[in-house]
Scaffold this motif. Structure first.
Motif, short mmCIF file in Angstrom:
data_model
loop_
_atom_site.label_atom_id
_atom_site.label_comp_id
_atom_site.label_asym_id
_atom_site.label_seq_id
_atom_site.Cartn_x
_atom_site.Cartn_y
_atom_site.Cartn_z
N VAL A 2 0.85 -1.19 0.00
CA VAL A 2 0.00 0.00 0.00
C VAL A 2 0.89 1.24 0.00
N ALA A 3 0.38 2.32 -0.54
CA ALA A 3 1.17 3.55 -0.64
C ALA A 3 0.61 4.63 0.27
N MET A 4 1.48 5.28 0.99
CA MET A 4 1.09 6.41 1.82
C MET A 4 0.81 7.60 0.91
N THR A 5 -0.29 8.25 1.15
CA THR A 5 -0.63 9.47 0.40
C THR A 5 -0.42 10.68 1.29
N ASP A 6 -0.33 11.85 0.70
CA ASP A 6 -0.20 13.07 1.50
C ASP A 6 -1.40 13.24 2.41
N ALA A 45 -3.63 13.11 7.86
CA ALA A 45 -4.70 12.67 8.76
C ALA A 45 -4.15 11.89 9.96
N THR A 46 -2.98 11.28 9.79
CA THR A 46 -2.39 10.50 10.88
C THR A 46 -1.29 11.26 11.62
N GLY A 47 -1.16 12.57 11.32
CA GLY A 47 -0.28 13.41 12.13
C GLY A 47 1.06 13.77 11.51
N SER A 100 3.29 15.61 8.22
CA SER A 100 3.06 16.77 7.36
C SER A 100 2.78 16.36 5.92
N GLY A 101 3.05 15.12 5.58
CA GLY A 101 2.78 14.59 4.25
C GLY A 101 3.45 13.23 4.10
N ALA A 102 3.29 12.62 2.93
CA ALA A 102 3.85 11.29 2.70
C ALA A 102 5.37 11.31 2.81
N GLU A 103 6.01 12.34 2.29
CA GLU A 103 7.47 12.41 2.37
C GLU A 103 7.94 12.45 3.83
N ASP A 104 7.22 13.18 4.67
CA ASP A 104 7.54 13.22 6.10
C ASP A 104 7.41 11.83 6.71
N TYR A 105 6.32 11.13 6.37
CA TYR A 105 6.14 9.77 6.89
C TYR A 105 7.31 8.88 6.48
N TYR A 106 7.60 8.84 5.19
CA TYR A 106 8.65 7.95 4.69
C TYR A 106 10.02 8.32 5.26
#
Length: 116
Positions: A28-32, A37-39, A41-47
């Motif tokens: 599955v791919a993380m979206t912005d 929504a999960t806290g 700042s965006g997908a790049e921040d998550y990754y």
């Protein structure tokens, strides 16, 4: 600097968090939008942060904010057929979905009780 909290995780809880955190960018791919929504700042921040979150689960622990983020991401990966793994969870986790559900609920109560 935010206070870190250690939560003693049993094997099912650890698997739930690890599987939930590490599947984004795999099946599955993380979206912005989901990252926001999960806290994050965006997908790049998550990754850019996921490996650090995984490595800090046990020692030294996570901030209350990061525990909430990790839990939210794992919840979506576990339960959502549209955004996450849904029924495919069993293919990636070492545990039965019923055991995983119970582990998720235990973690929800413990993470909810953390102070900022």
């Amino acid at each position: 600097m935010a206070t870190t909290h250690r939560i003693d995780l049993d094997d099912v809880e650890r698997d739930f968090l690890l599987t939930g955190l590490l599947q984004w960018g795999g099946v599955v791919a993380m979206t912005d939008d989901l990252a926001k929504a999960t806290g994050f700042s965006g997908a790049e921040d998550y990754y850019s942060r996921v490996v650090d979150l995984v490595n800090a689960l046990d020692d030294p622990g996570l901030s209350a904010t990061d525990w909430r983020r990790a839990l939210a991401v794992a919840e979506v990966a576990f339960s959502s057929e549209i955004l996450g793994l849904g029924h495919q969870w069993e293919d990636f986790s070492h545990y039965d979905p019923d055991d995983t559900y119970q582990a998720m609920r235990r973690l929800q109560w413990r993470v909810l009780g953390l102070s900022y």
